[in-house]
Write a protein that holds these residues in place. Structure first.
Motif, PDB file in Angstrom:
ATOM      1  N   PHE A 145      -6.396   5.099  -0.501  1.00  0.00           N
ATOM      2  CA  PHE A 145      -6.474   3.826   0.204  1.00  0.00           C
ATOM      3  C   PHE A 145      -7.281   2.860  -0.660  1.00  0.00           C
ATOM      4  N   THR A 146      -7.008   1.571  -0.536  1.00  0.00           N
ATOM      5  CA  THR A 146      -7.693   0.591  -1.375  1.00  0.00           C
ATOM      6  C   THR A 146      -9.200   0.644  -1.187  1.00  0.00           C
ATOM      7  N   ILE A 147      -9.674   0.871   0.029  1.00  0.00           N
ATOM      8  CA  ILE A 147     -11.115   0.899   0.265  1.00  0.00           C
ATOM      9  C   ILE A 147     -11.779   2.039  -0.487  1.00  0.00           C
ATOM     10  N   MET A 148     -11.060   3.144  -0.675  1.00  0.00           N
ATOM     11  CA  MET A 148     -11.666   4.300  -1.341  1.00  0.00           C
ATOM     12  C   MET A 148     -11.954   4.003  -2.804  1.00  0.00           C
ATOM     13  N   SER A 193      -9.485   6.698 -14.333  1.00  0.00           N
ATOM     14  CA  SER A 193      -8.527   7.092 -13.303  1.00  0.00           C
ATOM     15  C   SER A 193      -9.336   7.399 -12.051  1.00  0.00           C
ATOM     16  N   ILE A 194      -9.223   6.546 -11.040  1.00  0.00           N
ATOM     17  CA  ILE A 194     -10.008   6.707  -9.815  1.00  0.00           C
ATOM     18  C   ILE A 194      -9.059   6.857  -8.635  1.00  0.00           C
ATOM     19  N   TYR A 195      -9.196   7.931  -7.919  1.00  0.00           N
ATOM     20  CA  TYR A 195      -8.305   8.292  -6.811  1.00  0.00           C
ATOM     21  C   TYR A 195      -8.160   7.121  -5.846  1.00  0.00           C
ATOM     22  N   ASP A 196      -6.908   6.817  -5.496  1.00  0.00           N
ATOM     23  CA  ASP A 196      -6.604   5.628  -4.702  1.00  0.00           C
ATOM     24  C   ASP A 196      -5.687   5.946  -3.537  1.00  0.00           C
ATOM     25  N   LEU A 202      -1.270   4.456  -5.348  1.00  0.00           N
ATOM     26  CA  LEU A 202      -0.825   3.321  -4.556  1.00  0.00           C
ATOM     27  C   LEU A 202       0.591   2.879  -4.896  1.00  0.00           C
ATOM     28  N   CYS A 203       1.044   3.149  -6.127  1.00  0.00           N
ATOM     29  CA  CYS A 203       2.370   2.681  -6.537  1.00  0.00           C
ATOM     30  C   CYS A 203       3.206   3.723  -7.280  1.00  0.00           C
ATOM     31  N   ASN A 204       2.574   4.614  -8.004  1.00  0.00           N
ATOM     32  CA  ASN A 204       3.336   5.519  -8.858  1.00  0.00           C
ATOM     33  C   ASN A 204       3.687   6.836  -8.184  1.00  0.00           C
ATOM     34  N   ASN A 205       2.680   7.647  -7.899  1.00  0.00           N
ATOM     35  CA  ASN A 205       2.942   9.033  -7.547  1.00  0.00           C
ATOM     36  C   ASN A 205       1.735   9.612  -6.824  1.00  0.00           C
ATOM     37  N   HIS A 206       1.995  10.356  -5.760  1.00  0.00           N
ATOM     38  CA  HIS A 206       0.931  11.050  -5.036  1.00  0.00           C
ATOM     39  C   HIS A 206       1.502  12.380  -4.554  1.00  0.00           C
TER      40      HIS A 206
END
Length: 392
Positions: free
Chosen positions: A287-290, A282-285, A331-335
């Motif tokens: 932004f895609t570049i991160m 699980s890698i924090y996303d 990116l798609c589920n939940n933040h």
């Protein structure tokens, strides 16, 4: 894999609030509902909790207020604030507190309502409190979060030949996983072309290179191994932990080196593991570049190779090199509350328990990682990495 070490603590409860829009609930109510969900998952109650961990998303940022709201009888509290990675850090800190005898059952909660407040996707001008050390020099420029991360993407492209198509593959992988998550905010499967055709937010980042904005929250319960065994739940042990603060280094700042280079190194060393041992990450996303930067700093690929690592489905479970963010991620589920550390740990726990959706469940998943940044990369940037192991 190295010889197994004694485990300081186990994660026995995990709960992600199903809502992504909660205008009718208070933040305190969301915290409490998440706490109840995690405790129910563990087979415990509020009366069993003697340690409480939360961050600035709690009402007024004060642990005592939420402890009072939930009528907790605690002997240890921790309100450490390190942004979105606070909850990854809190699990590691809870394990340490349990090992030192300061508490036996630790509850960690997160909740917030940015979607109800109409927050934009990193495009709002950041207005900083005047007492922050850099405010007088940076605030006049009207910087945005997306603009900051766009600079990092530009630099990576300049130095390593990374392309917008490679960045887009991170979103594509997240969407391929999110389609199986009934609670995900975005369940559409995106293509590379979809990402590249979405509106430009901050060159070279498109709207679909950015995370979602959601209400909601989550909670975790961490306890002593002997208590965990008595609960007859799948055992997920805390195997390794690292955290750091990566400063701006007085202007001599490497734009392509995140705090993962330090927190990841320390977590692997404390666990006696290497990136090759990790079955799921699980890698924090935000932004895609991160994602690409952290993959390099964590040692999953060489520096400059992150774009090629993620391309052509490199992060898709069952297909790629590294199964990643199988819930759909930020990116798609939940933040929730723009703080993705909690959901990163929750999905790692699901994978280790074998409770992820069958379409994305990693076979024989015994070692998982949750890792990510806090605050804004380059501005008081924190980072934490947690390694977990299935033990039964």
């Amino acid at each position: 894999m190295s010889v197994q070490r004694p485990y300081p603590a186990c994660i026995v409860g995990a709960y992600e609030h199903p809502t992504r829009h909660a205008p009718d609930k208070s933040v305190a109510q969301l915290h409490a509902e998440c706490a109840r969900g995690a405790l129910d998952d563990a087979g415990l109650g509020f009366a069993d909790v003697d340690g409480y961990f939360c961050a600035a998303d709690a009402p007024a940022g004060v642990p005592a207020l939420m402890a009072d709201y939930m009528n907790l009888k605690v002997r240890h509290v921790d309100g450490t604030e390190s942004g979105g990675c606070s909850y990854i850090s809190h699990v590691g800190r809870a394990a340490q507190a349990i090992a030192q005898g300061r508490c036996s059952v630790a509850l960690v909660t997160l909740a917030g309502k940015p979607r109800s407040g109409g927050q934009a996707t990193g495009t709002e001008l950041r207005v900083l409190p005047a007492d922050r050390p850099w405010s007088a020099w940076e605030s006049p420029y009207g910087w945005t979060v997306s603009g900051i991360y766009a600079n990092f993407a530009c630099r990576h492209m300049h130095e390593h030949g990374t392309t917008s198509e490679q960045l887009a593959w991170v979103k594509v992988a997240a969407s391929m996983h999110a389609q199986h998550n009934p609670h995900a905010l975005l369940r559409k499967v995106f293509t590379v072309e979809d990402v590249l055709n979405s509106p430009m937010v901050a060159d070279p980042l498109h709207r679909l290179d950015c995370c979602v904005i959601t209400d909601g929250g989550g909670a975790l319960v961490v306890t002593r191994p002997e208590i965990a065994r008595s609960l007859r739940r799948p055992m997920v042990a805390v195997r390794g932990f690292g955290e750091t603060v990566r400063t701006g280094e007085a202007g001599d700042f490497d734009m392509l080196r995140t705090g993962a280079a330090i927190s990841g190194r320390d977590a692997f060393e404390s666990a006696g593991l290497t990136p090759r041992d990790v079955k799921y990450a699980s890698i924090y996303d935000n932004f895609t570049i991160m994602v690409i930067l952290q993959l390099e700093d964590l040692g999953f690929c060489a520096r400059g190779e992150g774009g090629r690592f993620v391309a052509d489905g490199g992060l898709v479970s069952g297909v790629g090199r590294l199964p990643w963010n199988t819930d759909g991620g930020g990116l798609c589920n939940n933040h929730p509350q723009n703080r993705g550390g909690m959901t990163k740990v929750i999905e790692a726990v699901r994978q280790l328990r074998g409770e992820a959706h069958a379409a994305v469940q990693v076979p024989n998943c015994d070692i998982a990682m949750a890792t990510g940044p806090g605050m804004v990369f380059g501005i008081g940037h924190s980072h934490a990495t947690l390694l977990m192991e299935r033990t039964s």
